[in-house]
Design a protein around this motif. Structure first.
Motif, PDB file in Angstrom:
ATOM      1  N   VAL A  18       0.863  -1.223   0.005  1.00  0.00           N
ATOM      2  CA  VAL A  18      -0.030   0.022  -0.173  1.00  0.00           C
ATOM      3  C   VAL A  18       0.808   1.213   0.040  1.00  0.00           C
ATOM      4  O   VAL A  18       0.475   2.243  -0.895  1.00  0.00           O
ATOM      5  CB  VAL A  18      -0.954  -0.222   1.216  1.00  0.00           C
ATOM      6  N   ALA A  19       2.024   1.151   0.826  1.00  0.00           N
ATOM      7  CA  ALA A  19       2.745   2.386   0.629  1.00  0.00           C
ATOM      8  C   ALA A  19       3.377   2.699  -0.441  1.00  0.00           C
ATOM      9  O   ALA A  19       3.673   3.560  -1.094  1.00  0.00           O
ATOM     10  CB  ALA A  19       3.959   2.177   1.867  1.00  0.00           C
ATOM     11  N   VAL A  20       4.025   1.588  -1.202  1.00  0.00           N
ATOM     12  CA  VAL A  20       4.455   1.649  -2.325  1.00  0.00           C
ATOM     13  C   VAL A  20       3.600   2.236  -3.531  1.00  0.00           C
ATOM     14  O   VAL A  20       3.980   3.124  -4.437  1.00  0.00           O
ATOM     15  CB  VAL A  20       5.151   0.318  -2.985  1.00  0.00           C
ATOM     16  N   ALA A  21       2.355   1.837  -3.440  1.00  0.00           N
ATOM     17  CA  ALA A  21       1.219   2.136  -4.287  1.00  0.00           C
ATOM     18  C   ALA A  21       1.032   3.760  -4.044  1.00  0.00           C
ATOM     19  O   ALA A  21       0.592   4.627  -4.949  1.00  0.00           O
ATOM     20  CB  ALA A  21      -0.085   1.591  -4.161  1.00  0.00           C
ATOM     21  N   ALA A  22       0.916   4.304  -2.821  1.00  0.00           N
ATOM     22  CA  ALA A  22       0.690   5.669  -2.381  1.00  0.00           C
ATOM     23  C   ALA A  22       1.954   6.350  -3.115  1.00  0.00           C
ATOM     24  O   ALA A  22       1.932   7.641  -3.479  1.00  0.00           O
ATOM     25  CB  ALA A  22       0.786   5.798  -0.845  1.00  0.00           C
ATOM     26  N   LEU A  23       3.031   5.922  -2.847  1.00  0.00           N
ATOM     27  CA  LEU A  23       4.379   6.561  -3.508  1.00  0.00           C
ATOM     28  C   LEU A  23       4.174   6.871  -5.133  1.00  0.00           C
ATOM     29  O   LEU A  23       4.333   7.948  -5.620  1.00  0.00           O
ATOM     30  CB  LEU A  23       5.762   5.867  -3.133  1.00  0.00           C
ATOM     31  N   ALA A  24       3.636   5.807  -5.816  1.00  0.00           N
ATOM     32  CA  ALA A  24       3.523   5.915  -6.965  1.00  0.00           C
ATOM     33  C   ALA A  24       2.400   6.906  -7.435  1.00  0.00           C
ATOM     34  O   ALA A  24       2.484   7.694  -8.585  1.00  0.00           O
ATOM     35  CB  ALA A  24       3.301   4.512  -7.574  1.00  0.00           C
ATOM     36  N   ALA A  25       1.256   6.942  -6.614  1.00  0.00           N
ATOM     37  CA  ALA A  25       0.152   7.625  -6.835  1.00  0.00           C
ATOM     38  C   ALA A  25       0.525   9.290  -6.666  1.00  0.00           C
ATOM     39  O   ALA A  25       0.074  10.193  -7.460  1.00  0.00           O
ATOM     40  CB  ALA A  25      -1.120   7.433  -6.062  1.00  0.00           C
ATOM     41  N   VAL A  26       1.195   9.718  -5.734  1.00  0.00           N
ATOM     42  CA  VAL A  26       1.594  10.672  -5.486  1.00  0.00           C
ATOM     43  C   VAL A  26       2.501  11.471  -6.498  1.00  0.00           C
ATOM     44  O   VAL A  26       2.562  12.585  -6.688  1.00  0.00           O
ATOM     45  CB  VAL A  26       2.332  11.157  -3.889  1.00  0.00           C
ATOM     46  N   ALA A  27       3.495  10.623  -6.805  1.00  0.00           N
ATOM     47  CA  ALA A  27       4.839  10.821  -7.856  1.00  0.00           C
ATOM     48  C   ALA A  27       5.472  12.258  -7.647  1.00  0.00           C
ATOM     49  O   ALA A  27       5.689  12.918  -8.260  1.00  0.00           O
ATOM     50  CB  ALA A  27       4.139  10.900  -9.069  1.00  0.00           C
ATOM     51  N   LYS A  32       7.872  11.158   1.123  1.00  0.00           N
ATOM     52  CA  LYS A  32       8.873  10.080   1.558  1.00  0.00           C
ATOM     53  C   LYS A  32       8.015   9.192   2.799  1.00  0.00           C
ATOM     54  O   LYS A  32       6.922   9.600   3.320  1.00  0.00           O
ATOM     55  CB  LYS A  32       9.867  10.627   2.467  1.00  0.00           C
ATOM     56  N   LEU A  33       8.673   7.809   2.948  1.00  0.00           N
ATOM     57  CA  LEU A  33       7.913   7.192   3.913  1.00  0.00           C
ATOM     58  C   LEU A  33       8.404   7.268   5.160  1.00  0.00           C
ATOM     59  O   LEU A  33       9.715   7.481   5.306  1.00  0.00           O
ATOM     60  CB  LEU A  33       8.096   5.568   3.358  1.00  0.00           C
ATOM     61  N   LEU A  34       7.805   7.436   6.182  1.00  0.00           N
ATOM     62  CA  LEU A  34       8.302   6.813   7.568  1.00  0.00           C
ATOM     63  C   LEU A  34       7.980   5.613   8.067  1.00  0.00           C
ATOM     64  O   LEU A  34       6.781   5.143   7.989  1.00  0.00           O
ATOM     65  CB  LEU A  34       7.453   7.974   8.566  1.00  0.00           C
ATOM     66  N   ILE A  35       9.020   4.843   8.243  1.00  0.00           N
ATOM     67  CA  ILE A  35       8.840   3.420   8.448  1.00  0.00           C
ATOM     68  C   ILE A  35       8.922   3.095   9.825  1.00  0.00           C
ATOM     69  O   ILE A  35      10.035   3.484  10.513  1.00  0.00           O
ATOM     70  CB  ILE A  35       9.936   2.493   7.759  1.00  0.00           C
TER      71      ILE A  35
END
Length: 66
Positions: A18-27, A32-35
């Protein structure tokens, strides 16, 4: 003199996919991700999922709440 503005948005994502999909959608290179490692693994993500994340996509890693 310019002024930099940092906007933080907290979104709980339940899986690395889901995080990777969000990164792609925001582009945006500014998104950045906070893990949070406890929640990352609690929600079913694996070490392989973590290793597959692009290092440039990670803005912060939280190792412990203490």
């Amino acid at each position: 003199m310019g002024r930099a503005t940092r906007v933080s948005v907290l979104v709980a994502l339940v899986a690395a996919t889901v995080a990777v999909a969000a990164l792609a959608a925001v582009a945006s290179p500014h998104f950045k991700l906070l893990i949070d490692t406890m929640h990352f693994f609690r929600f079913g993500s694996t070490v392989a999922d973590f290793a597959a994340l692009a290092p440039a996509a990670i803005g912060h890693i939280q190792l412990n709440d203490v």
